[in-house]
Every structure is written in C-alpha cells, then in structure tokens.
Design an enzyme around this catalytic site. Structure first.
Site, PDB file in Angstrom:
ATOM      1  N   LYS A 138       0.834  -1.211   0.000  1.00 46.65           N
ATOM      2  CA  LYS A 138       0.000   0.000   0.000  1.00 46.65           C
ATOM      3  C   LYS A 138       0.869   1.263   0.000  1.00 46.65           C
ATOM      4  CE  LYS A 138      -1.496   1.540   3.985  1.00 46.65           C
ATOM      5  NZ  LYS A 138      -1.256   2.908   4.471  1.00 46.65           N
ATOM      6  N   ASN A 139       1.874   1.298   0.865  1.00 50.62           N
ATOM      7  CA  ASN A 139       2.645   2.536   1.000  1.00 50.62           C
ATOM      8  C   ASN A 139       3.501   2.839  -0.236  1.00 50.62           C
ATOM      9  OD1 ASN A 139       1.465   2.926   3.441  1.00 50.62           O
ATOM     10  ND2 ASN A 139       3.236   2.342   4.682  1.00 50.62           N
TER      11      ASN A 139
ATOM     12  N   ARG B 102       0.791  14.213  13.721  1.00 46.10           N
ATOM     13  CA  ARG B 102       1.727  13.838  12.641  1.00 46.10           C
ATOM     14  C   ARG B 102       1.927  15.049  11.745  1.00 46.10           C
ATOM     15  NH1 ARG B 102      -0.400   8.251  10.218  1.00 46.10           N
ATOM     16  NH2 ARG B 102       1.601   8.219   9.156  1.00 46.10           N
TER      17      ARG B 102
ATOM     18  N   ARG C  67      -8.854   0.254   4.712  1.00 41.58           N
ATOM     19  CA  ARG C  67      -7.972   1.264   4.131  1.00 41.58           C
ATOM     20  C   ARG C  67      -6.696   0.627   3.587  1.00 41.58           C
ATOM     21  NH1 ARG C  67      -7.338   6.609   7.683  1.00 41.58           N
ATOM     22  NH2 ARG C  67      -5.789   6.817   6.041  1.00 41.58           N
TER      23      ARG C  67
ATOM     24  N   CYS D 114      -4.221  12.599  13.952  1.00 43.14           N
ATOM     25  CA  CYS D 114      -4.817  11.306  13.635  1.00 43.14           C
ATOM     26  C   CYS D 114      -4.693  10.393  14.838  1.00 43.14           C
ATOM     27  CB  CYS D 114      -4.239  10.705  12.366  1.00 43.14           C
ATOM     28  SG  CYS D 114      -2.714   9.839  12.576  1.00 43.14           S
TER      29      CYS D 114
ATOM     30  N   ASP E 160       4.742  -0.182  12.062  1.00 44.68           N
ATOM     31  CA  ASP E 160       3.461  -0.717  11.572  1.00 44.68           C
ATOM     32  C   ASP E 160       3.216  -2.162  12.003  1.00 44.68           C
ATOM     33  OD1 ASP E 160       2.852   1.656  10.383  1.00 44.68           O
ATOM     34  OD2 ASP E 160       3.431   1.066   8.371  1.00 44.68           O
TER      35      ASP E 160
HETATM   36  C1  UD1 Z   1       4.949   6.337   6.768  1.00 37.60           C
HETATM   37  C2  UD1 Z   1       4.004   5.183   6.514  1.00 37.60           C
HETATM   38  C3  UD1 Z   1       3.484   4.620   7.832  1.00 37.60           C
HETATM   39  C4  UD1 Z   1       4.655   4.249   8.727  1.00 37.60           C
HETATM   40  C5  UD1 Z   1       5.633   5.416   8.864  1.00 37.60           C
HETATM   41  C6  UD1 Z   1       6.896   5.042   9.621  1.00 37.60           C
HETATM   42  C7  UD1 Z   1       3.003   5.744   4.397  1.00 37.60           C
HETATM   43  C8  UD1 Z   1       1.804   6.191   3.656  1.00 37.60           C
HETATM   44  N1  UD1 Z   1       2.889   5.672   5.718  1.00 37.60           N
HETATM   45  O1  UD1 Z   1       4.212   7.354   7.433  1.00 37.60           O
HETATM   46  O2  UD1 Z   1       2.700   3.455   7.532  1.00 37.60           O
HETATM   47  O3  UD1 Z   1       4.172   3.900   9.997  1.00 37.60           O
HETATM   48  O4  UD1 Z   1       6.036   5.883   7.568  1.00 37.60           O
HETATM   49  O5  UD1 Z   1       7.520   3.973   9.020  1.00 37.60           O
HETATM   50  O6  UD1 Z   1       4.011   5.406   3.814  1.00 37.60           O
HETATM   51  N2  UD1 Z   1       7.527  13.775  11.316  1.00 37.60           N
HETATM   52  C9  UD1 Z   1       7.573  15.119  11.692  1.00 37.60           C
HETATM   53  N3  UD1 Z   1       7.409  16.068  10.714  1.00 37.60           N
HETATM   54  C10 UD1 Z   1       7.192  15.741   9.410  1.00 37.60           C
HETATM   55  C11 UD1 Z   1       7.151  14.388   9.037  1.00 37.60           C
HETATM   56  C12 UD1 Z   1       7.322  13.426  10.019  1.00 37.60           C
HETATM   57  O7  UD1 Z   1       7.749  15.447  12.854  1.00 37.60           O
HETATM   58  O8  UD1 Z   1       7.066  16.654   8.572  1.00 37.60           O
HETATM   59  C13 UD1 Z   1       7.710  12.752  12.353  1.00 37.60           C
HETATM   60  C14 UD1 Z   1       6.440  11.902  12.551  1.00 37.60           C
HETATM   61  O9  UD1 Z   1       5.534  12.513  13.436  1.00 37.60           O
HETATM   62  C15 UD1 Z   1       7.029  10.608  13.074  1.00 37.60           C
HETATM   63  C16 UD1 Z   1       8.364  10.505  12.342  1.00 37.60           C
HETATM   64  O10 UD1 Z   1       8.671  11.818  11.895  1.00 37.60           O
HETATM   65  O11 UD1 Z   1       7.265  10.713  14.458  1.00 37.60           O
HETATM   66  C17 UD1 Z   1       8.358   9.561  11.168  1.00 37.60           C
HETATM   67  O12 UD1 Z   1       7.238   9.819  10.365  1.00 37.60           O
HETATM   68  P1  UD1 Z   1       7.224   9.477   8.800  1.00 37.60           P
HETATM   69  O13 UD1 Z   1       8.326   8.528   8.517  1.00 37.60           O
HETATM   70  O14 UD1 Z   1       7.165  10.739   8.049  1.00 37.60           O
HETATM   71  O15 UD1 Z   1       5.840   8.698   8.649  1.00 37.60           O
HETATM   72  P2  UD1 Z   1       4.797   8.830   7.479  1.00 37.60           P
HETATM   73  O16 UD1 Z   1       5.485   9.112   6.199  1.00 37.60           O
HETATM   74  O17 UD1 Z   1       3.693   9.727   7.916  1.00 37.60           O
END
Ligand code: UD1
Length: 427
Positions: A22-23, A123, A397, A118, A306
């Site tokens: 999915k991701n 996030r 989802r 969420c 995850d």
């Molecule tokens: C993606 C995955 C999700 C997985 C996660 C971590 C998708 C669609 N989702 O989520 O399934 O659990 O990676 O492997 O691919 N952060 C910030 N600021 C930002 C961006 C991130 O503070 O602008 C923080 C987040 O709150 C979190 C950490 O960085 O604590 C990692 O998040 P991130 O790797 O970005 O997760 P997602 O891309 O949202």
C-alpha cells in the site's frame, strides 16, 4: 457500517498471496502523474480505500486514471491542470500530501490542505514544507492550507531532521523535475522509498542512493510513463506471519521479499516461530506457545512501527513478559481494547509491558487505527469465543481482502452489515 465477527481458537493453515505494498502504491501512483509523455501501467496495486482515495485526488486534479480488466492501474498525467487539492478528499489520508510535491514539480503551484491530527498522535508535515522552501518555493500556511509557488523548483542540499518516509518520498517526487541537483541527507531507507526510486528512474529520472541515508536526485526536464509492478506489502506479510504465530498455525506466504522482513523474522524466531524461506515464499510454523520477546520500533531496517501493534497482540499469549518500546508514533491507544479481551498490558509513556496470559477471551472491541485493527483481529483469532470488531472500514484502508484471506486459511471470520439506527420521526 459493518463489523467483523471472529470466532477464535482455530490454528491458521494453508497458503496465502500477499498483495502489493500500500505505501509504495500511494507514492508511485502520485509519481506516475509527473509524466507528460505516455502513460504508466501499474501492476500489483492493492485494493483498499487509501489507494482509492489517492486515485480520486489525482482525478480531481485532472489526471486520467483508470483500471483495466486485469486490474492494472493506468495513469496519464498530461491533463493535470488544477493546483488546489480538495479538503474533502485530502482529509481522509495523510499520504494525500504527496500531491503537493507533484503539483509543485508539474505546475509550480500547490494549494494543499494540511493533514490534521490522527489516531496515532500528532503527525506534522513541517519537514515536507521546509523541504519545499529549500527547493525554492515560496510557502505560506493560510486557512489550514499550504500554499506554495515557484517558477521552477531548484535543486538543494536538504537535511531531513528525522528519517521521515513521507518527507523523503514527497521531496523525491518534487526534486525529480527540479533544475539541478538535490541531495536528501538523513533520508528514509524503507523499501517503499527504493521502489519509488526504481520507478522514477524507469520514467527517466536520475535518482541515486535510495536505500541509503543520502539520496541524490539530478533533476530532468521531462518524465515518461512506464509499466511497473509494485513490491509486495511487507506489513501485510508480517501481519499474516503473526496471525499464524499466535494461533499455533502453519502458513505459507506467497509473493514476499523476505529481505524486507529481516528484523521481524529474527524477532519471530526469537519467539519460537520457525520461518523457512524458499524464493518468494515464506513458511511460518508456530510453536505450541510463543516465548516473550522485547522489541523496539525503529526506521528501516529496524523493527517497523506498523508491526508494533500486531506484535504486541501476539505477545499477549506468550510465555513471560515482553517490553515493547515505540519510538516513531504515539501508538498505544489500542491496548485498552486488548485489555478488554483479557490481556495484561501496562503502558508507561512510549513503552508497553506485556505479561503473557494463558488465555484471551472474545469481546466487542473498537478499532482505532489501521494497524490496531490488525492487532485486534490477531488477538481475536486466538481468543476463546466470539469477538466483534467495530470500525472495520479502517482495516479496509490498507488490507486487501482481509477476511477472505484469513478465511482461506481456516479462520472463522465474517463481516456483518450494521443497520443504522432509525431516524426519529418528528411530529
Ligand atoms: C509512513 C508510513 C506509515 C509508517 C511510517 C513510519 C506511508 C503512507 N505511511 O508514514 O505506515 O508507519 O512511515 O515507518 O508510507 N515527522 C515530523 N514532521 C514531518 C514528518 C514526520 O515530525 O514533517 C515525524 C512523525 O511525526 C514521526 C516521524 O517523523 O514521528 C516519522 O514519520 P514518517 O516517517 O514521516 O511517517 P509517514 O510518512 O507519515
């Protein structure tokens, strides 16, 4: 509205096909719309409402997107016109924010709603936004939207504060058509990032170093559509492995990349599970009872956040006490529901202490987020009696044919439509 009913206690047996990731799909479908020549034909796209949402967002922006009779997704980006993404659609899913990278790269203009909070905590998208500014976009945050504009993005040296998957993907999409070279330092190393890089390079992009923490992107002027097949979903695979493990089952997973599951496999082996690899298949044979194992979630190649929730569910029935530390998200709300099934779990800040109990018992439970849904289903498969899972649309989802696949492995699981309460007639 519907609910899942699971009568627990049956060991899972047989074989199951793992769907596309999915991701990866969410990133690649958006990246496909970068092309202004030809069309992309994407195979192994998992069916699930998150993928449907990203398709709707792209369609709303003007992209032509459709499935053929072999369920391959066709994407033609030539007709991308609109630079404003709809709040109605974007609010459903955080990965919708990838549309910002696409719009900036293609149109030099993007108005995309900021994702809200969420169920797994706050996030933010501050790293994405900072990256767009560093690529030369003028960015303002106004009325809940990110509004960004540029004539053409310019390559830059960007350090990402945490190895964020979403930021790495969004900036790779944006930088592919930028002028000059972008270097992303402290980039995420997840297989989905590598999958995106391979896809982009097939389209004519110049991305090097994906899978390491430094990714170099030499911007190009144009990209073209290609045929591509998405990698298998390592999280779905891990979820089925844990379902087999907790039920004392014996299951063969087909269409997996074992390498993507290296650490989860090590942890399952520590718990007493026998895992045998053969090409793209993995056989999982559970012991009579699992042993407790400590786990800490980390960016790839560490243990994936995850799979934290499904792993905790499995540890509820293990011998001994497991300590599970979550370092990525605030992801422990679901343990209250596991407790209602008889689990013995204490949480202190980002750590769960799970004491294995002899038996879980079925109960009505509420799904709070996608992976919590998988965790509760796993617990229910091993619990005594009947569990009713509410909020099952959340599982839809990200898991394709969830109950059909479990049923094919012998689980007693079915879906029941809920009738909505009758409206009161006012006189
Ligand atoms: C993606 C995955 C999700 C997985 C996660 C971590 C998708 C669609 N989702 O989520 O399934 O659990 O990676 O492997 O691919 N952060 C910030 N600021 C930002 C961006 C991130 O503070 O602008 C923080 C987040 O709150 C979190 C950490 O960085 O604590 C990692 O998040 P991130 O790797 O970005 O997760 P997602 O891309 O949202």
């Amino acid at each position: 509205m519907s609910r899942l009913i699971i009568e627990g206690g049956k060991p899972l047996r047989g074989s199951v096909d793992i769907s596309g990731a999915k991701n990866s799909a969410l990133a690649i479908v958006v990246a496909a719309a970068l092309a202004t020549e030809g069309e992309s034909v994407l195979d192994n796209i998992p069916q699930g409402s998150d993928v449907a949402t990203i398709c709707q967002i792209l369609e709303d922006l003007g992209v032509e997107i459709w499935y053929d009779e072999d369920r391959r997704l066709h994407v033609r980006g030539q007709t991308l016109r609109k630079h404003q993404a709809s709040y109605e659609l974007v609010r459903k899913m955080r990965a919708s924010f990838y549309s910002a990278g696409l719009l900036l790269a293609r149109l030099g203009k993007a108005e995309v709603p900021l994702p809200g909070g969420c169920a797994i905590g706050s996030r933010p998208v501050d790293f994405h936004i900072k990256g767009f500014s560093q690529l030369g976009a003028d960015v303002v945050i106004e009325h809940g939207y990110m509004k960004a504009e540029t004539t053409r993005l310019k390559g830059a040296h960007i350090y990402i504060n945490r190895a964020s998957v979403g930021t790495t993907i969004n900036l790779m999409i944006a930088a592919s058509l930028a002028e000059g070279t972008t270097v992303l330092e402290n980039a995420a190393k997840e297989p989905e990032v590598v999958d995106l890089a391979i896809f982009l390079n097939g389209m004519g992009a110049k991305v090097r170093g994906a899978g390491t923490d430094s990714i170099r992107i030499d911007g190009v002027d144009q990209l073209r559509g290609i045929e591509y097949s998405i990698i298998p979903d390592r999280i779905e695979a891990g979820t089925f492995m844990l379902a087999a493990a907790i039920t004392g089952g014996d299951v063969v997973l087909r269409n997996v990349v074992a390498e993507h599951l290296r650490v989860p496999i090590v942890k399952m082996e520590e718990a007493g599970v026998t895992v045998t690899r053969s090409g793209t298949e993995l056989r999982v044979v559970a012991p009579e009872r699992l042993r407790s194992v400590d786990v800490e979630t980390l960016p790839y190649p560490g243990f994936p956040t995850d799979l934290q929730q499904p792993f905790v569910a499995a540890m509820c029935l293990a011998d001994g006490t497991s300590v599970v530390r979550e370092t990525i998200f605030d992801r422990f709300r679901y343990v209250d529901e596991l407790r209602r099934m008889g689990a013995d779990i204490k949480t202190e800040q980002n750590t769960a202490i799970v004491r294995g109990v002899p038996q879980l018992t079925g109960a009505p439970v509420e799904i709070t987020d996608l992976r919590a849904g998988a965790a509760l289903a796993i617990a229910a498969l091993a619990a005594q009696g009947r569990t009713e899972l509410y909020g099952v649309e959340i599982i839809d989802r990200g898991y394709e044919l969830f109950e059909a696949k479990l049923r094919s492995l012998g689980a007693n699981i079915y879906r029941e439509q809920l009738t909505s309460p009758k409206e009161l007639v006012t006189r």
